[in-house]
Design an enzyme around this catalytic site. Structure first.
Site, PDB file in Angstrom:
ATOM      1  N   SER A   1      24.706  -6.329  -5.977  1.00 45.18           N
ATOM      2  CA  SER A   1      24.826  -7.346  -4.929  1.00 45.18           C
ATOM      3  C   SER A   1      24.822  -6.780  -3.517  1.00 45.18           C
ATOM      4  O   SER A   1      24.830  -7.536  -2.549  1.00 45.18           O
ATOM      5  CB  SER A   1      26.102  -8.167  -5.146  1.00 45.18           C
ATOM      6  OG  SER A   1      27.241  -7.318  -5.088  1.00 45.18           O
ATOM      7  N   CYS A   2      24.764  -5.471  -3.367  1.00 45.41           N
ATOM      8  CA  CYS A   2      24.810  -4.827  -2.040  1.00 45.41           C
ATOM      9  C   CYS A   2      23.414  -4.803  -1.414  1.00 45.41           C
ATOM     10  O   CYS A   2      22.455  -4.298  -2.008  1.00 45.41           O
ATOM     11  CB  CYS A   2      25.350  -3.407  -2.195  1.00 45.41           C
ATOM     12  SG  CYS A   2      25.345  -2.448  -0.664  1.00 45.41           S
ATOM     13  N   ASP A   3      23.308  -5.336  -0.196  1.00 45.19           N
ATOM     14  CA  ASP A   3      22.016  -5.361   0.505  1.00 45.19           C
ATOM     15  C   ASP A   3      21.464  -3.962   0.750  1.00 45.19           C
ATOM     16  O   ASP A   3      20.263  -3.740   0.638  1.00 45.19           O
ATOM     17  CB  ASP A   3      22.142  -6.103   1.840  1.00 45.19           C
ATOM     18  CG  ASP A   3      22.291  -7.606   1.655  1.00 45.19           C
ATOM     19  OD1 ASP A   3      21.862  -8.135   0.607  1.00 45.19           O
ATOM     20  OD2 ASP A   3      22.844  -8.254   2.556  1.00 45.19           O
TER      21      ASP A   3
ATOM     22  N   ILE B   1      26.059  -1.109  -6.364  1.00 47.07           N
ATOM     23  CA  ILE B   1      26.259  -2.394  -7.024  1.00 47.07           C
ATOM     24  C   ILE B   1      25.063  -3.277  -6.690  1.00 47.07           C
ATOM     25  O   ILE B   1      24.504  -3.188  -5.597  1.00 47.07           O
ATOM     26  CB  ILE B   1      27.600  -3.059  -6.641  1.00 47.07           C
ATOM     27  CG1 ILE B   1      27.722  -3.246  -5.131  1.00 47.07           C
ATOM     28  CG2 ILE B   1      28.780  -2.272  -7.185  1.00 47.07           C
ATOM     29  CD1 ILE B   1      28.986  -3.976  -4.692  1.00 47.07           C
TER      30      ILE B   1
ATOM     31  N   ARG C   1      19.972  -2.626  -2.336  1.00 50.38           N
ATOM     32  CA  ARG C   1      18.673  -3.275  -2.566  1.00 50.38           C
ATOM     33  C   ARG C   1      17.580  -2.617  -1.722  1.00 50.38           C
ATOM     34  O   ARG C   1      16.459  -2.409  -2.196  1.00 50.38           O
ATOM     35  CB  ARG C   1      18.756  -4.765  -2.238  1.00 50.38           C
ATOM     36  CG  ARG C   1      19.472  -5.562  -3.275  1.00 50.38           C
ATOM     37  CD  ARG C   1      19.330  -7.053  -2.979  1.00 50.38           C
ATOM     38  NE  ARG C   1      20.389  -7.759  -3.647  1.00 50.38           N
ATOM     39  CZ  ARG C   1      21.222  -8.598  -3.070  1.00 50.38           C
ATOM     40  NH1 ARG C   1      21.123  -8.879  -1.785  1.00 50.38           N
ATOM     41  NH2 ARG C   1      22.160  -9.196  -3.759  1.00 50.38           N
TER      42      ARG C   1
END
Length: 116
Positions: A10-12, A8, A15
């Protein structure tokens, strides 16, 4: 080499994995569980290669919010149903390289997989 990174946006950790793949100059496809959904056949493929417990992020808020009865059954069929209903339960990211699966992110492990 066919590379797909699942997660997803928004997951660090996702990223970090995307940044790593970008820095390596690799051509890959990003598949967002929330935006793109998740096919049952894909989860079946993952569960053929992985222990069902390895696919679940048992430290997530989503996991802690599940009833105890659902958390107790971690067989393949139960895990498949859980992640299809709530993809945020999946430990992220999931990297697919030519059909091989890696769950989670480790730069060293990614280097090994990409070198082989």
């Amino acid at each position: 080499m066919k590379i797909t990174l699942f997660g997803i946006t928004s997951c660090d950790t996702v990223r970090k994995a995307r940044r790593f793949l970008d820095q390596q100059g690799l051509d890959y496809r990003f598949h967002d569980f929330r935006a793109d959904g998740l096919e049952p056949s894909r989860v079946d493929d993952w569960l053929r290669q992985l222990d069902p417990v390895a696919l679940i992020n048992r430290r997530s808020t989503s996991w802690r919010q599940l009833p105890e009865a659902q958390r107790a059954d971690l067989g393949p069929d139960a895990v498949k149903a859980l992640v299809l209903d709530n993809p945020t339960l999946i430990k992220r990211p999931v990297l697919e390289i030519d059909g091989r699966i890696e769950v989670g992110f480790s730069p060293e492990r990614y280097q090994e997989l990409l070198a082989s």
